[in-house]
Design an enzyme around this catalytic site. Structure first.
Site, mmCIF file in Angstrom:
data_model
loop_
_atom_site.group_PDB
_atom_site.id
_atom_site.type_symbol
_atom_site.label_atom_id
_atom_site.label_comp_id
_atom_site.label_asym_id
_atom_site.label_seq_id
_atom_site.Cartn_x
_atom_site.Cartn_y
_atom_site.Cartn_z
ATOM 1 N N VAL A 107 0.967 -1.066 0.154
ATOM 2 C CA VAL A 107 -0.211 0.211 -0.072
ATOM 3 C C VAL A 107 1.097 1.197 0.116
ATOM 4 O O VAL A 107 1.959 1.177 0.533
ATOM 5 C CB VAL A 107 -0.800 -0.060 1.133
ATOM 6 C CG1 VAL A 107 -1.754 1.361 1.350
ATOM 7 C CG2 VAL A 107 -1.957 -1.259 1.109
ATOM 8 N N CYS A 108 0.401 2.159 -0.757
ATOM 9 C CA CYS A 108 1.163 3.508 -0.687
ATOM 10 C C CYS A 108 2.672 3.299 -1.216
ATOM 11 O O CYS A 108 3.027 2.581 -2.050
ATOM 12 C CB CYS A 108 1.096 4.235 0.494
ATOM 13 S SG CYS A 108 1.521 5.992 0.638
#
Length: 235
Positions: A107-108
């Protein structure tokens, strides 16, 4: 007639911890996936690991003491990403464990950590909107979408995209009905108070302010580290 279908085995979920990770990057997907499995948190030591906002998570295993198989291996992003990309122990763990993981995820800016471990070469992936240049530098194919999957590589965009990511991956791992039920149980029905959640909607002034707040120098350093790591892997 009673349901005679056996319950599926619990998902085995592994999440990487490093100083300066973003809590929501892991809490979002873990809230969805964790309802259906067991979660282990991996770090250098068993000492609490402090996030970039000060909250801490206690690891359950170290990078050097795990020999099992994971259905999901997740790397969160965070302001500590640059140091994490330089962390040889973290990199070695990913290189060792990733081949046997069912799904390799981030994520990210966690996608950059995967990339600097050589795990995103020529694979479609996403990241935080400020870091697509760094994602390209590690050899990935950047896709400007909230959730991107390429085979068993699943990546989510910035921070809150982790919730969407977790639910979509849950639909893949279990079923769409299970994911829908989980979404309802989480009462995930977002109504953002402001229409500024992406750079196109936010406009130039807020985008400039966001770059300044996040540190343009830090972002440039991220690109530099990503490019240097990629060059090392090609050498």
């Amino acid at each position: 007639m009673a349901d005679t279908n056996p319950a599926p085995d619990p998902l085995e979920i592994g999440i990487i911890l490093y100083p300066g990770f973003t809590l929501l990057d892991l809490a979002g997907p873990q809230s969805a996936l964790g309802l259906h499995g067991r979660t282990q948190f991996f770090a250098r030591t068993l000492d609490p690991v402090v996030s970039d906002t000060g909250a801490a998570v206690v690891p359950t295993a170290t990078f050097t003491h795990f020999e099992g198989r994971l259905d999901v291996l997740l790397v969160p992003g965070g302001f500590g990403t640059n140091d994490a990309m330089r962390d040889e122990a973290l990199r070695a763990f990913l290189v060792r464990v990733a081949p046997s993981a069912g799904y390799l995820c981030s994520v990210c800016s966690g996608s950059l950590i995967l990339g600097t471990a050589g795990l995103l070469a020529n694979r479609r992936a996403t990241t935080h909107w400020t870091l697509f240049e760094a994602l390209e530098a590690v050899g990935a194919v950047p896709i400007h979408e909230r959730v991107v999957n390429d085979g068993n590589i699943w990546t989510g965009g910035g921070v809150t995209a982790g919730i969407d990511f977790g639910l979509k991956l849950l639909a893949e791992l279990r079923s769409e009905d299970v994911a829908k039920l989980t979404q309802l149980m989480m009462e995930y029905d977002p109504e953002p108070p402001f229409a500024t959640g992406n750079p196109q909607a936010a406009g130039p002034a807020l985008v400039s302010a966001a770059y300044a707040a996040m540190g343009e120098g830090t972002i440039r350093e991220t690109v530099s580290i990503a490019a240097a790591r990629a060059a090392e892997m090609r050498a």
